[in-house]
Design a protein around this motif. Structure first.
Motif, PDB file in Angstrom:
ATOM      1  N   GLN A 436       0.837  -1.199   0.000  1.00 18.17           N
ATOM      2  CA  GLN A 436       0.000   0.000   0.000  1.00 18.17           C
ATOM      3  C   GLN A 436       0.875   1.254   0.000  1.00 18.17           C
ATOM      4  O   GLN A 436       2.082   1.185   0.209  1.00 18.17           O
ATOM      5  CB  GLN A 436      -0.945  -0.013   1.194  1.00 18.17           C
ATOM      6  N   THR A 437       0.269   2.385  -0.254  1.00 15.92           N
ATOM      7  CA  THR A 437       1.005   3.639  -0.423  1.00 15.92           C
ATOM      8  C   THR A 437       1.940   3.934   0.746  1.00 15.92           C
ATOM      9  O   THR A 437       3.084   4.350   0.560  1.00 15.92           O
ATOM     10  CB  THR A 437       0.014   4.806  -0.606  1.00 15.92           C
ATOM     11  N   SER A 438       1.458   3.688   1.949  1.00 18.25           N
ATOM     12  CA  SER A 438       2.302   3.819   3.147  1.00 18.25           C
ATOM     13  C   SER A 438       2.441   2.428   3.759  1.00 18.25           C
ATOM     14  O   SER A 438       1.603   2.015   4.579  1.00 18.25           O
ATOM     15  CB  SER A 438       1.671   4.782   4.157  1.00 18.25           C
ATOM     16  N   PRO A 439       3.456   1.663   3.365  1.00 15.77           N
ATOM     17  CA  PRO A 439       3.598   0.275   3.809  1.00 15.77           C
ATOM     18  C   PRO A 439       3.616   0.154   5.336  1.00 15.77           C
ATOM     19  O   PRO A 439       4.173   1.003   6.036  1.00 15.77           O
ATOM     20  CB  PRO A 439       4.941  -0.150   3.216  1.00 15.77           C
ATOM     21  N   ASP A 440       2.982  -0.908   5.819  1.00 14.90           N
ATOM     22  CA  ASP A 440       2.965  -1.197   7.247  1.00 14.90           C
ATOM     23  C   ASP A 440       3.691  -2.520   7.457  1.00 14.90           C
ATOM     24  O   ASP A 440       3.081  -3.588   7.421  1.00 14.90           O
ATOM     25  CB  ASP A 440       1.534  -1.258   7.771  1.00 14.90           C
ATOM     26  N   GLN A 441       5.003  -2.441   7.634  1.00 17.09           N
ATOM     27  CA  GLN A 441       5.839  -3.634   7.759  1.00 17.09           C
ATOM     28  C   GLN A 441       5.420  -4.511   8.933  1.00 17.09           C
ATOM     29  O   GLN A 441       5.372  -5.738   8.832  1.00 17.09           O
ATOM     30  CB  GLN A 441       7.296  -3.212   7.908  1.00 17.09           C
ATOM     31  N   ALA A 442       5.082  -3.877  10.047  1.00 16.28           N
ATOM     32  CA  ALA A 442       4.734  -4.635  11.251  1.00 16.28           C
ATOM     33  C   ALA A 442       3.480  -5.481  11.041  1.00 16.28           C
ATOM     34  O   ALA A 442       3.442  -6.666  11.395  1.00 16.28           O
ATOM     35  CB  ALA A 442       4.545  -3.683  12.431  1.00 16.28           C
ATOM     36  N   LYS A 443       2.440  -4.884  10.461  1.00 15.92           N
ATOM     37  CA  LYS A 443       1.207  -5.633  10.233  1.00 15.92           C
ATOM     38  C   LYS A 443       1.405  -6.704   9.169  1.00 15.92           C
ATOM     39  O   LYS A 443       0.892  -7.827   9.289  1.00 15.92           O
ATOM     40  CB  LYS A 443       0.079  -4.676   9.822  1.00 15.92           C
ATOM     41  N   ALA A 444       2.147  -6.377   8.112  1.00 17.98           N
ATOM     42  CA  ALA A 444       2.407  -7.360   7.064  1.00 17.98           C
ATOM     43  C   ALA A 444       3.138  -8.562   7.643  1.00 17.98           C
ATOM     44  O   ALA A 444       2.771  -9.724   7.382  1.00 17.98           O
ATOM     45  CB  ALA A 444       3.230  -6.722   5.944  1.00 17.98           C
TER      46      ALA A 444
END
Length: 557
Positions: A436-444
């Protein structure tokens, strides 16, 4: 509500009369659709409405899961995996198997592909009639408002699924079709009740317009479907099933060819809605990985009550509705295996070939300790008969499709075929959060970890072979999808959506590289997609173009 298979024990009233008599039609919907009995007595009872709904569970995309040219050929939905080169047809003498091996895909020569285009429209036609006819039954007091909403929700689901399938198999960007026109597919939302070709022969709609209609249909379905598990709902479509499909739609919409990246956030949100939606879904756990076959993946395969299954194609051989994948799961050498007497065949069938044989790169990329590559989870290399004799398969065969009773007795398997599982929702969320536009590494990473840890855990003990990088990449997510769903016919969608292709590295890991520059497995003369990117989608066949002169061909064909 009864299971569909129980309803099938009785003739579906009026089914033959449900098709319009429009044999003179020349359009691509000339077999359409459910409408009314010629004597005007259909649509006069709740049973009529239920019978019409039953039909949409077995036509369209569900039909394509098992539909094939003949017993020796791959099913229609195997075509894409074979085209990827990650899977091969052991027998390999069919027209489609030869053409995907040679990357020789032309609209003049892929008549089999026409079924991928035609069959979803059969279902769309039926759904359109349901959506048009069902509301009027409430006004006449034939069905209740609640029944109406339930029937319509199922019609919306299957219409959406049909259009989604058509888009990912045939859709290109608007302006890229041969005539410079739209890249979607003809959008038909009402019953076809005429033979007039000016009405029937619709041009391609905008690809975004079709995606938007899919989204609208699924949102309508979600409103009315019960929030429970698939098996608790007696194998009927549920709210989580519609949400799972919508999450899948958003993920594909966000990738190629449209690259509407705003949809990644919506894909993640919809996957999360399934995971935390309170329907009762849960991942299976491996209690054993030995002879008892109590691993998570055997439970998914064998159980008809698994809470991990969000939606599956239902099969029951006792009702003459067997799963035909039994003919496609094993080496042909098994047809000559003999019992202890040295004369009697172990299996009675003579039609047997591993028509979806995993490439070595797929098998080798699994890590030691991963339950999924252990014997008799997704794959198997030996078979032990009731006499206690063990036979060598001479390759990795497809245990996930194998059923002993069906093989020994030469009948169709009763194993259901998973379409959506809870583990996929975690992996959709992982990919979407990462891209997504602002990646969320922790959730991924958290979602990826849930799926991967399950694969390395038996009896609550995590294997010391388990590992996960501190920072995950799309390579990690796509590899996990391939390892989690090797035989559920999803890999080509992953490749097309990302334009990435797996390459086996010296350490047996997979690096996902641009498909335009990738070395493709199992292709004649080292052929690749570098000059054949148009083959990521199918052409409209010669017969489809003849039937609908308004249909413009895909680019490159």
């Amino acid at each position: 509500m009864k299971k569909i298979k129980n309803l099938m024990q009785k003739p579906l009233v009026g089914i033959i009369a449900l098709a319009l008599t429009v044999s003179s039609c020349s359009g691509f919907l000339d077999e359409e659709p459910l409408n009314q009995k010629t004597d005007g007595t259909f649509w006069t009872s709740a049973a009529d409405a239920q019978a019409a709904v039953n039909m949409i569970y077995y036509g369209g995309v569900p039909y394509l899961y098992g539909g094939r040219e003949n017993g020796w050929q791959p099913t229609r939905l195997m075509y894409s995996g074979l085209l990827s080169g990650l899977f091969t047809d052991q027998k390999g003498d069919g027209n489609i198997s030869g053409r995907v091996r040679d990357l020789n895909i032309t609209f003049q020569s892929v008549g089999e592909v026409n079924e991928l285009y035609r069959e979803p429209y059969v279902c769309i036609g039926r759904c359109n009639v349901l959506i048009a006819r069902i509301p009027g039954m409430v006004a006449k007091g034939i069905i209740t408002e609640t029944q109406k909403n339930e029937f319509l929700a199922q019609a919306y689901f299957f219409r959406a699924w049909s259009y989604y399938f058509l888009l990912k198999e045939f859709g290109c960007k608007d302006g890229e079709a041969k005539d410079g026109g739209n890249g979607g597919v003809p959008l038909i939302l009402e019953p076809i009740e005429t033979a007039d070709p000016t009405v029937i022969n619709k041009p391609r709609a905008s690809i975004t317009e079709v995606y938007t209609q899919i989204e609208k249909d699924l949102q309508e379905a979600i409103k009315a479907l019960p929030n429970t598990t698939f098996y608790a709902n007696k194998c009927r479509i549920t709210k989580p099933a519609a949400q799972a499909l919508l999450a899948t739609v958003y993920l594909q919409w966000a990738g190629y060819p449209l690259q509407n990246t705003a949809k990644y956030a919506e894909a993640a949100a919809m996957a999360e809605a399934v995971i935390s939606g309170g329907a009762g879904h849960d991942l299976e756990a491996s209690d054993d990985n030995g002879a008892a076959q109590k691993s998570a993946f055997n439970k998914i395969k064998n159980s008809k009550s698994s809470k991990e299954i969000i939606y599956a194609i239902e099969y029951e051989q006792l009702l003459d509705r067997g799963n035909g994948y039994i003919n496609a799961c094993m080496t042909n050498a098994a047809t000559s295996w003999k019992k202890a007497d040295g004369k009697t065949n172990v299996f009675k069938t003579s039609v047997l070939a591993n028509m979806y044989h995993a490439e070595d790169a797929v098998i080798k990329s699994y890590v030691d300790g991963d339950v999924r590559i252990m014997e008799k989870n997704f794959f198997f290399q030996t078979y032990t008969s009731a006499e206690g004799l063990t036979y060598d398969c001479d390759q990795y065969d497809n245990w996930f499709w194998f059923e002993d009773y069906a093989m020994v007795n030469t009948v169709g398997s009763s194993l259901n075929f998973p379409v959506f599982r809870l583990s996929e929702m975690h992996l959709i969320a992982a990919e979407a959060y990462l891209k997504q536009t602002s990646p969320d590494q922790a959730k991924a990473k958290a979602h990826l970890e849930i799926v991967k840890k399950r694969a390395f855990t038996v009896n609550g003990v995590l294997s010391n072979k388990y590992s996960l990088p501190a920072t995950i990449t799309i390579d990690d997510v796509l590899t996990e999808r391939l390892h989690e769903f090797p035989l559920e016919l999803k890999v080509w969608d992953d490749i097309r959506r990302n334009h990435l292709y797996p390459q086996l590295q010296s350490d047996m890991s997979l690096k996902w590289v641009d498909i335009a520059s990738a070395t493709i497995y199992n292709k004649s003369d080292g052929k690749s997609f570098s000059n054949n990117m148009h083959m990521l989608i199918w052409p409209f066949s010669d017969s489809a173009l003849d039937r609908n002169p308004s249909l413009s061909q895909n680019p490159g064909y």
